[in-house]
Design a protein around this motif. Structure first.
Motif, mmCIF file in Angstrom:
data_model
loop_
_atom_site.group_PDB
_atom_site.id
_atom_site.type_symbol
_atom_site.label_atom_id
_atom_site.label_comp_id
_atom_site.label_asym_id
_atom_site.label_seq_id
_atom_site.Cartn_x
_atom_site.Cartn_y
_atom_site.Cartn_z
ATOM 1 N N ARG A 1 4.810 4.690 -18.106
ATOM 2 C CA ARG A 1 4.604 3.724 -17.976
ATOM 3 C C ARG A 1 5.502 3.354 -17.022
ATOM 4 N N ILE A 2 5.577 2.457 -16.046
ATOM 5 C CA ILE A 2 5.450 1.670 -15.616
ATOM 6 C C ILE A 2 5.915 -0.027 -15.582
ATOM 7 N N GLY A 3 7.163 -0.383 -15.402
ATOM 8 C CA GLY A 3 6.700 -1.927 -16.076
ATOM 9 C C GLY A 3 6.477 -2.854 -14.966
ATOM 10 N N THR A 4 6.279 -4.226 -15.588
ATOM 11 C CA THR A 4 5.131 -5.050 -14.557
ATOM 12 C C THR A 4 5.326 -6.484 -15.042
ATOM 13 N N ASN A 5 5.261 -7.104 -14.939
ATOM 14 C CA ASN A 5 5.145 -8.844 -15.331
ATOM 15 C C ASN A 5 3.284 -8.454 -15.446
ATOM 16 N N LYS A 6 2.887 -7.683 -15.021
ATOM 17 C CA LYS A 6 1.058 -8.473 -14.362
ATOM 18 C C LYS A 6 0.239 -7.468 -15.154
ATOM 19 N N PRO A 7 0.993 -6.956 -16.547
ATOM 20 C CA PRO A 7 0.218 -5.573 -16.875
ATOM 21 C C PRO A 7 -1.243 -5.886 -17.516
ATOM 22 N N PHE B 1 13.695 5.971 -6.024
ATOM 23 C CA PHE B 1 12.657 6.510 -6.799
ATOM 24 C C PHE B 1 11.316 6.124 -6.269
ATOM 25 N N GLY B 2 10.069 6.764 -6.835
ATOM 26 C CA GLY B 2 8.796 6.624 -7.042
ATOM 27 C C GLY B 2 7.933 7.892 -6.617
ATOM 28 N N LYS B 3 6.480 7.330 -7.416
ATOM 29 C CA LYS B 3 5.976 8.488 -7.692
ATOM 30 C C LYS B 3 4.095 7.959 -7.136
ATOM 31 N N THR B 4 3.625 9.097 -6.948
ATOM 32 C CA THR B 4 1.815 8.561 -6.132
ATOM 33 C C THR B 4 1.390 9.276 -7.216
ATOM 34 N N TYR B 5 0.021 8.229 -8.262
ATOM 35 C CA TYR B 5 -0.287 9.377 -8.913
ATOM 36 C C TYR B 5 -1.819 9.274 -7.817
ATOM 37 N N GLN B 6 -2.662 10.045 -8.163
ATOM 38 C CA GLN B 6 -4.459 10.671 -7.953
ATOM 39 C C GLN B 6 -5.091 9.487 -8.707
ATOM 40 N N THR C 1 -6.245 -2.704 -0.762
ATOM 41 C CA THR C 1 -4.504 -2.692 -0.907
ATOM 42 C C THR C 1 -4.183 -3.431 -2.226
ATOM 43 N N LYS C 2 -3.905 -3.209 -3.569
ATOM 44 C CA LYS C 2 -2.889 -4.607 -4.279
ATOM 45 C C LYS C 2 -1.914 -4.456 -4.242
ATOM 46 N N LYS C 3 -0.670 -5.111 -4.655
ATOM 47 C CA LYS C 3 0.503 -4.603 -4.289
ATOM 48 C C LYS C 3 1.371 -6.123 -5.371
ATOM 49 N N TYR C 4 1.992 -5.591 -6.400
ATOM 50 C CA TYR C 4 2.262 -5.828 -7.656
ATOM 51 C C TYR C 4 3.970 -5.703 -7.458
ATOM 52 N N THR C 5 5.261 -6.752 -7.733
ATOM 53 C CA THR C 5 6.352 -6.312 -6.967
ATOM 54 C C THR C 5 6.355 -7.684 -8.229
ATOM 55 N N GLN C 6 7.689 -7.087 -9.093
ATOM 56 C CA GLN C 6 8.421 -7.443 -10.210
ATOM 57 C C GLN C 6 10.287 -6.961 -9.936
ATOM 58 N N TYR D 1 16.401 -3.794 -7.979
ATOM 59 C CA TYR D 1 16.295 -4.305 -7.847
ATOM 60 C C TYR D 1 15.073 -5.451 -7.814
ATOM 61 N N GLN D 2 14.385 -4.360 -7.995
ATOM 62 C CA GLN D 2 13.092 -3.907 -7.462
ATOM 63 C C GLN D 2 12.087 -3.189 -8.049
ATOM 64 N N LEU D 3 10.616 -3.699 -8.709
ATOM 65 C CA LEU D 3 10.060 -2.210 -8.606
ATOM 66 C C LEU D 3 8.367 -2.735 -8.205
ATOM 67 N N THR D 4 7.726 -2.024 -7.220
ATOM 68 C CA THR D 4 6.119 -2.024 -6.060
ATOM 69 C C THR D 4 5.285 -1.991 -6.747
ATOM 70 N N ILE D 5 4.482 -2.145 -7.483
ATOM 71 C CA ILE D 5 3.272 -1.457 -7.869
ATOM 72 C C ILE D 5 2.203 -1.139 -7.014
ATOM 73 N N THR D 6 1.584 -0.794 -6.442
ATOM 74 C CA THR D 6 0.499 -0.398 -4.992
ATOM 75 C C THR D 6 -0.846 0.373 -5.855
ATOM 76 N N VAL D 7 -1.888 -0.599 -5.561
ATOM 77 C CA VAL D 7 -3.082 -0.191 -6.329
ATOM 78 C C VAL D 7 -4.264 0.004 -4.990
ATOM 79 N N THR D 8 -4.582 1.306 -4.768
ATOM 80 C CA THR D 8 -5.829 1.746 -3.841
ATOM 81 C C THR D 8 -6.894 1.761 -5.002
ATOM 82 N N GLN D 9 -8.232 2.358 -3.943
ATOM 83 C CA GLN D 9 -9.495 2.595 -4.766
ATOM 84 C C GLN D 9 -9.207 4.112 -4.951
ATOM 85 N N THR D 10 -8.147 4.718 -4.226
ATOM 86 C CA THR D 10 -7.724 5.900 -4.639
ATOM 87 C C THR D 10 -6.498 6.486 -4.933
#
Length: 142
Positions: free
Chosen positions: A131-137, A77-82, A3-8, A57-66
């Motif tokens: 589109r999801i904002g991030t500093n590491k696209p 506010f948030g969403k999950t996409y397969q 699991t990788k997390k990216y927080t902006q 104040y922040q946006l966190t993107i979480t990426v897993t294998q699924t």
């Protein structure tokens, strides 16, 4: 499963909202002594600004294998996409005019708390994008 997390951090959101919140809190305290209608209006604006601050104040993107998911601020506010539903993920730059917040674009949605960089998700069987904002696209797109 990795699991990788990216927080902006929402620098622009905080730099704009916190001073406004403090100003309206001061005005609310000052008006509480003289006018109850002014007090109620200023209290409402102060609470609204506080809600915006804890949301943006922040946006966190979480990426897993699924799946790919994101949450804004404390998670209101948030969403999950397969992963199986995502056709393409690529780094993009948003227009400065698009700004911060949750926006309806001509072809989808933008979720952003700071800056112009983002990832764009295109889905199988759907014409809309997200589109999801991030500093590491670039890193997230891989």
């Amino acid at each position: 499963m990795v699991t990788k997390k990216y927080t902006q951090f929402g620098t622009m959101s905080v730099l704009i909202i916190v001073p406004l919140f403090l100003f309206f809190c001061g005005m609310t305290i000052r008006s509480g002594l003289t006018s109850s209608s002014d007090f109620m209006i200023l209290l409402f604006v102060s609470i609204l600004l506080l809600a915006c601050c804890v949301t943006f104040y922040q946006l966190t993107i979480t990426v897993t294998q699924t799946q790919v998911s994101f949450k804004m601020g404390i998670g209101l506010f948030g969403k999950t996409y397969q992963m199986s539903d995502i056709r393409q993920c690529r780094p993009v730059s948003n227009s400065f005019i698009a700004g911060i917040g949750i926006k309806l674009l001509p072809n989808g949605w933008l979720y952003n708390v700071s800056g112009i960089k983002a990832i764009e998700l295109q889905f199988k069987g759907k014409s809309g994008i997200v589109r999801i904002g991030t500093n590491k696209p670039e890193e997230i797109s891989e």
